[in-house]
Design an enzyme around this catalytic site. Sequence first.
Site, short mmCIF file in Angstrom:
data_model
loop_
_atom_site.label_atom_id
_atom_site.label_comp_id
_atom_site.label_asym_id
_atom_site.label_seq_id
_atom_site.Cartn_x
_atom_site.Cartn_y
_atom_site.Cartn_z
N ALA A 1 -7.44 -8.34 0.87
CA ALA A 1 -7.08 -7.19 1.71
C ALA A 1 -6.28 -6.22 0.87
O ALA A 1 -5.21 -6.57 0.34
CB ALA A 1 -6.26 -7.65 2.91
N LYS A 2 -6.76 -5.00 0.75
CA LYS A 2 -6.03 -3.92 0.07
C LYS A 2 -5.33 -3.12 1.16
O LYS A 2 -5.98 -2.47 1.98
CB LYS A 2 -6.99 -3.05 -0.72
CG LYS A 2 -6.38 -1.86 -1.44
CD LYS A 2 -7.48 -1.14 -2.23
CE LYS A 2 -6.96 0.01 -3.07
NZ LYS A 2 -6.76 1.24 -2.27
N VAL A 3 -4.00 -3.18 1.17
CA VAL A 3 -3.23 -2.52 2.23
C VAL A 3 -2.15 -1.64 1.61
O VAL A 3 -1.75 -1.82 0.47
CB VAL A 3 -2.58 -3.55 3.19
CG1 VAL A 3 -3.65 -4.43 3.84
CG2 VAL A 3 -1.54 -4.40 2.47
#
Length: 267
Positions: free
Chosen positions: A176-178
């Site tokens: 997950a790129k957050v």
Amino acid sequence: MIPIDDTPLCRDGKVLILAYDHGLEHGPVDFEGLDGSEDPARTFEAATHPAVTSIAVQKGLAEAYYPSYEDDVNLLLKLNGTSNLWMGEPDTAVNCTVDYAAEIGASSVGFTVYGGSNHEIEMVEEFRDAQEAARANDLPVVMWSYPRGQGLKNDTAPSTISYAARLALELGADVAKVKYPGSKAAMEHAVRSAGKTKVVMSGGSKTSDRDFLSSVKDVIDAGGKGLAVGRNVWQREDPTHILDALEQVIFEESSVADALEYADAQQ
């Protein structure tokens, strides 16, 4: 879920993606102020740094530039993206198939989902197709998980970032790129929310070396697995210096001061 520690996306269980999909997403404005930053070859050269585990680009750049660097960089192909000329509710066009990504040498794929947009349902259905095709090709999937839309007032609020991380887990992303939620404690909650999905921080707009590295250090100390960074690397006159420092913070878990001292010594 793919055991991505054994894939080119990771090094020692950590991730440092050099993102260069900005030409589509943001347009030429991101290249202003630094001559040469619009040249993809410059960023592909930066991606040969040993700290970089993959370079993330759209299909056109992969076709045009990756063949010259395939022995030195790992390709993460973005499957969707939309120009900043689009003025509607957040949405993103699927520009490439997983099969074609595998054909041109990608070792992982990326996909943006704008949770909270009026177009969320369609994007999630498109992500489903991409995720299942990636599984068939043994390719890890990185979700650009960016809650966004007319009903969302703060897209970096801690609760929003934790929800973004959870969406990635629930929908089957490996990473997950957050966005950074503002503190180590908030990032810890996002990491817990993501379960077995690895969490990496989006690099965001260019800031000072120390401020940028401090946020990356918070992510690593919070249990995050690294970073997907663009402008904070390739908008600098010397991308190698910041990559030297990032290598120390992410892979060696050094302090910011020690990382900067190490990077300075490499000059």
